[in-house]
Scaffold this active site. Sequence first.
Site, PDB file in Angstrom:
ATOM      1  N   LYS A  98       0.837  -1.212   0.000  1.00  0.00           N
ATOM      2  CA  LYS A  98       0.000   0.000   0.000  1.00  0.00           C
ATOM      3  C   LYS A  98       0.867   1.256   0.000  1.00  0.00           C
ATOM      4  O   LYS A  98       0.523   2.259  -0.639  1.00  0.00           O
ATOM      5  CB  LYS A  98      -0.935   0.003   1.203  1.00  0.00           C
ATOM      6  CG  LYS A  98      -1.902   1.195   1.252  1.00  0.00           C
ATOM      7  CD  LYS A  98      -2.790   1.283   0.007  1.00  0.00           C
ATOM      8  CE  LYS A  98      -3.648   2.558  -0.037  1.00  0.00           C
ATOM      9  NZ  LYS A  98      -4.722   2.578   0.952  1.00  0.00           N
ATOM     10  N   LYS A 144      -0.578  11.867   4.879  1.00  0.00           N
ATOM     11  CA  LYS A 144      -0.195  10.874   5.893  1.00  0.00           C
ATOM     12  C   LYS A 144       0.410   9.631   5.250  1.00  0.00           C
ATOM     13  O   LYS A 144       1.426   9.104   5.702  1.00  0.00           O
ATOM     14  CB  LYS A 144      -1.429  10.516   6.726  1.00  0.00           C
ATOM     15  CG  LYS A 144      -1.199   9.488   7.831  1.00  0.00           C
ATOM     16  CD  LYS A 144      -1.519   8.042   7.399  1.00  0.00           C
ATOM     17  CE  LYS A 144      -2.990   7.867   7.089  1.00  0.00           C
ATOM     18  NZ  LYS A 144      -3.299   6.432   6.737  1.00  0.00           N
TER      19      LYS A 144
END
Length: 298
Positions: free
Chosen positions: A177, A245
């Site tokens: 990811k 983030k």
Amino acid sequence: MKQSLDGMTIGFIGLGLMGKPMCANLHSAGANLVVHNRTHAVAEAMQQDGIKAVTTPVQVAELCDLVIIMTPDTTSVENVLFGEQGLSKVLHSRSLVIDMGTTAVTPTRVFASRLAECGAEYIDAPVSGGEIGAIDGDLVIMAGGSKGAIHRAQPVFDVLGKSTVHIGEVGTGQVTKAANQVIVGLNIGAVAEAFTLASGAGADLNKVREALMGGFASSRILEVHGQRMIDESFAPGGKITTQYKDLSQAIDLAAEFSQQLPATELNKSFYGELIDAGKGGLDHSALILALETHQVEK
């Protein structure tokens, strides 16, 4: 045809942009759900036949052997697992916890190790596809964990996604990811720069996008996010704060292996500028707004 989950009870924690539609798909497939959200009113609003809202994570684990976490960051996952009312208080040898958010790699491996002490299994299974993929049930799922745990989770994954790839041991889903978010972030930046160039040079962006979609520049980013840039439609499918983030986590992971990601660092700085300007809640395609502030005055 999506798999039936009749007779299965699933816990779900985190009812944001992604979590709500994921819950809806699980419920439509026949699962009974026990849901929790930090803001309880959100969970309460979902309550209906087959969906029970509870006020703490530990209550979810008391009622469910399989629990999905879809919260926004590593700290929130840790709180759900190990906080005062965390899942770990009552987890046992039949428990399976699946983190489907985007969480830092090293803490993910620590979480799995700590839960193993309770006898529970842990899967990191972050997803790609954004809110659209969550609604349509065609997320791409990148899973890390044991073969047995993945096999047990597969019926759930089949409802939520169009494909699941078992990457390897716990943590490798989050590694994948991180790579995904680097590619997504940089591609959004590439489309934003290309559109800024084309618009500044007087071309019709709708025609530019149409032409580019027919060649090697074609991509899902150009298709979806490119249209959002043209329409200036920045209601969040994936927030700027989330992209920032995720890129930060990728950069931190690279640093653990003495690597540098210079293009990602630059890309992250543009998202940071938008956050500083109070635009962090917009869709990450709004990156084009940051590029506009970098144009040379004539």
